[in-house]
Design a protein around this motif. Sequence first.
Motif, mmCIF file in Angstrom:
data_model
loop_
_atom_site.group_PDB
_atom_site.id
_atom_site.type_symbol
_atom_site.label_atom_id
_atom_site.label_comp_id
_atom_site.label_asym_id
_atom_site.label_seq_id
_atom_site.Cartn_x
_atom_site.Cartn_y
_atom_site.Cartn_z
ATOM 1 N N ALA A 88 -4.696 84.641 28.770
ATOM 2 C CA ALA A 88 -4.602 83.579 29.773
ATOM 3 C C ALA A 88 -4.131 82.244 29.208
ATOM 4 O O ALA A 88 -3.284 81.568 29.800
ATOM 5 C CB ALA A 88 -5.951 83.410 30.476
ATOM 6 N N ASP A 89 -4.667 81.852 28.070
ATOM 7 C CA ASP A 89 -4.323 80.536 27.526
ATOM 8 C C ASP A 89 -2.829 80.417 27.220
ATOM 9 O O ASP A 89 -2.242 79.335 27.340
ATOM 10 C CB ASP A 89 -5.127 80.266 26.247
ATOM 11 N N LYS A 90 -2.213 81.507 26.786
ATOM 12 C CA LYS A 90 -0.790 81.470 26.437
ATOM 13 C C LYS A 90 0.103 81.843 27.616
ATOM 14 O O LYS A 90 1.282 81.495 27.639
ATOM 15 C CB LYS A 90 -0.515 82.424 25.268
ATOM 16 N N ALA A 91 -0.444 82.587 28.596
ATOM 17 C CA ALA A 91 0.413 83.175 29.638
ATOM 18 C C ALA A 91 0.320 82.479 30.996
ATOM 19 O O ALA A 91 1.285 82.494 31.762
ATOM 20 C CB ALA A 91 0.075 84.655 29.800
ATOM 21 N N GLU A 92 -0.834 81.885 31.300
ATOM 22 C CA GLU A 92 -1.044 81.391 32.658
ATOM 23 C C GLU A 92 -0.089 80.259 33.023
ATOM 24 O O GLU A 92 0.141 79.333 32.254
ATOM 25 C CB GLU A 92 -2.494 80.921 32.828
ATOM 26 N N GLY A 93 0.469 80.382 34.207
ATOM 27 C CA GLY A 93 1.407 79.391 34.714
ATOM 28 C C GLY A 93 2.853 79.717 34.400
ATOM 29 O O GLY A 93 3.769 79.081 34.938
ATOM 30 N N TYR A 94 3.045 80.713 33.523
ATOM 31 C CA TYR A 94 4.417 81.078 33.168
ATOM 32 C C TYR A 94 4.647 82.587 33.320
ATOM 33 O O TYR A 94 5.467 83.025 34.101
ATOM 34 C CB TYR A 94 4.749 80.649 31.737
ATOM 35 N N TYR A 95 3.871 83.376 32.577
ATOM 36 C CA TYR A 95 4.028 84.833 32.649
ATOM 37 C C TYR A 95 3.160 85.424 33.760
ATOM 38 O O TYR A 95 3.511 86.431 34.366
ATOM 39 C CB TYR A 95 3.669 85.478 31.310
ATOM 40 N N VAL A 96 2.011 84.827 33.972
ATOM 41 C CA VAL A 96 1.159 85.200 35.090
ATOM 42 C C VAL A 96 0.863 83.936 35.902
ATOM 43 O O VAL A 96 0.862 82.834 35.362
ATOM 44 C CB VAL A 96 -0.154 85.859 34.632
ATOM 45 N N PHE A 97 0.655 84.104 37.178
ATOM 46 C CA PHE A 97 0.498 82.985 38.099
ATOM 47 C C PHE A 97 1.662 81.998 37.988
ATOM 48 O O PHE A 97 1.460 80.769 37.935
ATOM 49 C CB PHE A 97 -0.837 82.262 37.879
ATOM 50 N N PRO A 98 2.905 82.487 37.948
ATOM 51 C CA PRO A 98 4.061 81.578 37.882
ATOM 52 C C PRO A 98 4.298 80.923 39.241
ATOM 53 O O PRO A 98 3.854 81.441 40.280
ATOM 54 C CB PRO A 98 5.217 82.513 37.519
ATOM 55 N N LYS A 99 4.990 79.803 39.248
ATOM 56 C CA LYS A 99 5.289 79.105 40.498
ATOM 57 C C LYS A 99 6.789 79.164 40.778
ATOM 58 O O LYS A 99 7.575 78.480 40.123
ATOM 59 C CB LYS A 99 4.840 77.646 40.411
ATOM 60 N N LEU A 100 7.169 79.992 41.734
ATOM 61 C CA LEU A 100 8.547 80.006 42.228
ATOM 62 C C LEU A 100 8.611 79.057 43.411
ATOM 63 O O LEU A 100 7.812 79.166 44.347
ATOM 64 C CB LEU A 100 8.952 81.424 42.652
ATOM 65 N N GLU B 13 5.803 95.419 22.147
ATOM 66 C CA GLU B 13 4.423 95.016 22.369
ATOM 67 C C GLU B 13 4.373 93.765 23.251
ATOM 68 O O GLU B 13 5.404 93.122 23.509
ATOM 69 C CB GLU B 13 3.730 94.764 21.033
ATOM 70 N N ILE B 14 3.168 93.392 23.676
ATOM 71 C CA ILE B 14 3.017 92.278 24.614
ATOM 72 C C ILE B 14 3.604 90.967 24.076
ATOM 73 O O ILE B 14 4.334 90.277 24.802
ATOM 74 C CB ILE B 14 1.532 92.105 25.015
ATOM 75 N N PRO B 15 3.363 90.566 22.829
ATOM 76 C CA PRO B 15 3.968 89.312 22.340
ATOM 77 C C PRO B 15 5.498 89.337 22.382
ATOM 78 O O PRO B 15 6.137 88.332 22.721
ATOM 79 C CB PRO B 15 3.444 89.202 20.910
ATOM 80 N N GLU B 16 6.093 90.482 22.021
ATOM 81 C CA GLU B 16 7.552 90.605 22.098
ATOM 82 C C GLU B 16 8.030 90.466 23.545
ATOM 83 O O GLU B 16 9.050 89.814 23.818
ATOM 84 C CB GLU B 16 7.995 91.976 21.573
ATOM 85 N N ALA B 17 7.292 91.097 24.456
ATOM 86 C CA ALA B 17 7.651 91.034 25.871
ATOM 87 C C ALA B 17 7.632 89.599 26.373
ATOM 88 O O ALA B 17 8.509 89.175 27.137
ATOM 89 C CB ALA B 17 6.696 91.907 26.688
ATOM 90 N N MET B 18 6.642 88.826 25.935
ATOM 91 C CA MET B 18 6.541 87.429 26.354
ATOM 92 C C MET B 18 7.720 86.614 25.838
ATOM 93 O O MET B 18 8.300 85.799 26.570
ATOM 94 C CB MET B 18 5.211 86.846 25.890
ATOM 95 N N ALA B 19 8.099 86.824 24.570
ATOM 96 C CA ALA B 19 9.245 86.111 24.008
ATOM 97 C C ALA B 19 10.533 86.491 24.716
ATOM 98 O O ALA B 19 11.393 85.638 24.986
ATOM 99 C CB ALA B 19 9.352 86.417 22.505
ATOM 100 N N MET B 20 10.659 87.764 25.049
ATOM 101 C CA MET B 20 11.863 88.253 25.717
ATOM 102 C C MET B 20 11.985 87.675 27.126
ATOM 103 O O MET B 20 13.068 87.226 27.540
ATOM 104 C CB MET B 20 11.824 89.780 25.780
#
Length: 417
Positions: A20-32, A341-348
């Motif tokens: 959550a700390d790294k993903a929220e607002g961008y990868y999850v719960f993004p705002k379109l 893996e998940i970190p790679e997916a986030m960077a991609m």
Amino acid sequence: MSRDLFERIKGDKGPLGKWADKAEGYYVFPKLEGPISNRMTFNGKKVITWSINDYLGLANHPEVLKVDGESAATDGMAYPMGARMMSGHTTYHEQLEQECAEFVGKEAAYLVNFGYQGMVSAIDALVGKDDIIVYDMDTHACIIDGVRLHSGKRFVYRHNDIESCEKNLKRATKMAEKTGGGILLVSEGVFGMRGEQGRLAEIVALKEKYNFRLLVDDAHGFGTLGEGGRGTGFEQGIQDEIDVYFATFAKSMAGIGAFFAGDKDVVQYLQYNMRSQMFAKSLPMPMVKGALKRLDMIRTMPELKENLWKITNALQSGLRNAGFDLGTTQTCITPVYLKGEIPEAMAMVNDLRENHGVFCSIVVYPVIPKGLIILRLIPTARHTIQDVDETIEAFSAIREKLENGTYKKIAASIMAG
């Protein structure tokens, strides 16, 4: 003293929550932001949007906005107040039910507030403690949650595996003979993650050997498959054999609400026994009148579905020609399978959104197995061939970086920091 309930929550945030700390607002719960369309604003930039469930492009169609706005102005968002059974019933709700039933070739229909809530409650109402449920292991979470409420026996079969399905029907039949109950088989018309159609025709053929009733969740098939968009049952020629048909307004109709359809006595039973509807406020009038308008447009404007499939075919054929693995999708849903893996997916995904202007949903563990990434694209009638071409070019660029280890290095640097 007993342990503080929240101790576990503080120590274990869950497989997704830990990011959550790294993903929220961008990868999850993004705002379109901006009008719902093929291109919207994300993080201050225009992006091609492939993650909106607006298959037929009705969300911001002028005719739809006119009806939605007029109803909001005249009826308000509160009317009708109360639950349908007590004080929230109107002729418009009845009209929508009748038109939905006619459209999907059933005797009657029952309108529910939300698809997720409705499916959970319908399964709970349809089966008793002596009944047995047989269901596909890849069914939507709303079905899984409905099955969890069942106090009786349930059997799960391997995804779209008819041999496994029959094996579990045999087990269910033996159990039902002991309990004196019946069997409910649950499948989806279209599986939302993989884009595969449920093997409904083959399931229906098993009725010759086993006594069961079939419930089909056709959230993604309604409006996109079959003659005139009448659903997966029509696509496969077995609509009459579906005992309880379910579809939502949240996909092709770009609205809120859902309905169940079937024989009149079964639908009436649901009306009087679905707790989520008996004790919940009625669907507001703008949603009902808006759904009537949307359904009329699906019936009278075949070009909406035609353009959806024009874009779908261009996107899927283009990605396959570029060497991407789309699995076995047979529908508009376009999953692109990659390894990482998940970190790679986030960077991609960050690269895809920030540098290539493409926004799509990312699916990782625990939704799918570890080491697998799905970039899930939902084409709509609003997309263009230019959108398709730009997306394929972007996907080719990010695949190269994934395979040469660029994203692994970026992810390692971020995690270290």
